[in-house]
Design an enzyme around this catalytic site. Structure first.
Site, short mmCIF file in Angstrom:
data_model
loop_
_atom_site.label_atom_id
_atom_site.label_comp_id
_atom_site.label_asym_id
_atom_site.label_seq_id
_atom_site.Cartn_x
_atom_site.Cartn_y
_atom_site.Cartn_z
N TYR A 118 0.86 -1.19 0.00
CA TYR A 118 0.00 0.00 0.00
C TYR A 118 0.89 1.23 0.00
O TYR A 118 1.83 1.32 0.79
CB TYR A 118 -0.87 0.01 1.26
CG TYR A 118 -1.70 1.28 1.40
CD1 TYR A 118 -2.98 1.36 0.87
CD2 TYR A 118 -1.17 2.40 2.05
CE1 TYR A 118 -3.72 2.52 0.99
CE2 TYR A 118 -1.91 3.57 2.16
CZ TYR A 118 -3.18 3.62 1.63
OH TYR A 118 -3.91 4.78 1.73
N GLU A 206 -3.47 7.51 -4.05
CA GLU A 206 -3.54 6.25 -3.32
C GLU A 206 -3.33 5.11 -4.30
O GLU A 206 -4.12 4.94 -5.23
CB GLU A 206 -4.89 6.09 -2.59
CG GLU A 206 -4.88 4.88 -1.66
CD GLU A 206 -6.19 4.68 -0.93
OE1 GLU A 206 -7.26 4.68 -1.58
OE2 GLU A 206 -6.14 4.51 0.30
#
Ligand code: GDP
Ligand code: MN
Length: 397
Positions: A118, A206
């Site tokens: 991530y 993101e």
């Protein structure tokens, strides 16, 4: 302003960030053509069909489907295009999928294991610096990771004056447990990703997952980009990427009319000039026993056209039982605003709910006279207290 995944990936690619390649498709035929093109590029069968909507969690809602062969690909594209996609981030009725991204499969088998990370970049307002948030636990459930194992989520603060330093990029790669070719590729990946973030004046990146492939390449498999609206004026090309189908239709209409509008769930609509006065007006509505149905700042010019636009937007909400106009005439004269309200009312013929108008400031007395003599069923007030009492009265409190 939010971008679609495919748009975000195109931007990243321009900055030299490795991405999972793909083409968008509006129909099953286009999806098939896209898949064939990808096979020509990488020599592989196997694709993933990805719903393009402004919402995360698409995988969980059935909006991302791996397709090992052409039959499956057509079936998946057929199911996803046009579907009403419900994810943990949409409302219960979901979002309509207008088109898909057909992307190459990057989870192919190989020498080493694939690994999902991530990575996000955002502005930390408290520190006035950019922050890279990253974790070894990428994939579909970062919210769960944050809740249960918050120590697995790391931050790296970047001073915007000097940018991302080499040692920081290497530290992130190290903390993600990378080595060899993947380590080197990640350093390049994060460096270019940070350049892209700064280059397009983003407010959020993101990338979840960032994939380490089985042949040790680092690839952005998903990408969510939010742009800073206040910087859009210097990115005309990016402003054009806006997909208004993804936004609330009332918000779009208000934006086009230059009105600052936020819908709320109360019953008294308000139309005010200035954000501060709008907040105070919402308090007054509360005090008089109602609940604000919206926040609406009409800005400096409250002429007939704008007032009429504002009426139109306010009245789309079936919960509205009364409208309170509260305008302070500083630079704009109250009698002109009053004329605008009267003209707008007349142009609309009638209003389905009572209208209370409070105008204060330059020419307030003339304004009240104008409204009182307009022959229209408008309640006028000069003080805020009077206005609040009128609201109470029409609500029957
Ligand atoms: P999100 O659910 O909206 O965040 O959509 P993502 O783009 O992150 O995709 C969801 C999941 O689909 C990813 O976490 C992957 O596990 C999976 N996925 C994405 N691309 C591929 C691919 O090329 N092959 C395979 N097998 N799975 C993929
Ligand atoms: Mn994702």
């Amino acid at each position: 302003m939010n971008l679609h995944e495919y748009q975000s990936k195109e931007i990243l690619a321009k900055y030299g960030v490795n991405i999972q390649r793909g083409f968008i498709a509006n129909t099953v035929e286009e999806a098939e053509a896209a898949a064939k093109k990808l096979t020509e590029m990488n020599g592989n069968e196997g694709w993933v069909v990805k719903a393009q909507v402004h919402a995360g969690g698409r995988g969980k809602g059935g909006g991302v489907k791996f397709s090992p062969n052409m039959e499956k690909l057509k079936e998946n594209a057929g199911n996803i295009i046009g579907m009403q996609l419900v994810t943990p981030q949409t409302s219960a009725e979901g979002k309509k999928v207008n088109f898909v991204l057909v992307a190459e499969d990057v989870y192919y088998p190989g020498e080493t294991e694939t690994k999902e990370f991530y990575v996000s970049i955002l502005l930390d307002r408290a520190q006035g610096k950019n922050m890279i948030v990253y974790s070894t636990e990428g994939g579909m459930d970062i919210e769960h990771v944050a809740e249960v194992t918050p120590h697995l989520i790391h931050n790296e603060v970047v001073d915007p004056c000097v940018g991302l330093q080499g040692f920081q990029a290497r530290k992130i790669a190290f903390n993600l447990g990378l080595e060899g070719a993947a380590f080197k590729d990640f350093v390049k990946f994060i460096t270019n990703l940070y350049s892209a973030y700064v280059g397009i004046d983003a407010s959020l990146f993101e990338i979840n997952p960032v994939l380490k492939t089985s042949d040790n390449k680092i690839i952005a498999v998903d990408a969510k980009v939010s742009l800073d609206d206040n910087a859009l004026f210097r990115h005309k090309d990016l402003a054009e990427l806006r997909d208004t189908r993804e936004e609330d239709p009332t918000d779009v209409e208000a934006g086009e009319a230059g009105l600052n509008f936020v819908k709320l769930d109360g019953d008294v609509a308000c139309m005010v000039n200035g954000a501060g006065l709008a907040m105070a007006t919402m308090d007054i509505i509360k005090l008089s026993g109602g609940n604000p149905a919206n926040f609406l700042d009409v800005g400096g010019t409250a002429d007939a056209e704008r007032v009429q636009k504002a009426f139109g937007i306010i009245l789309k909400d079936p919960n509205v039982k009364a409208i309170l106009i509260n305008i302070f005439g500083g630079i704009v004269r109250c009698d002109r605003v009053a004329q605008g309200v009267v003209d707008a009312y007349k142009a609309m013929g009638s209003l389905p709910v009572p209208l209370i108008v409070r105008l204060q400031g330059t020419n307030a007395v003339e304004a009240k006279e104008l409204i009182d003599h307009s022959g229209l069923p408008v309640h006028s007030a000069i003080t805020l207290e009077e206005a609040a009492n009128k609201v109470k009265e029409v609500l029957g409190h």
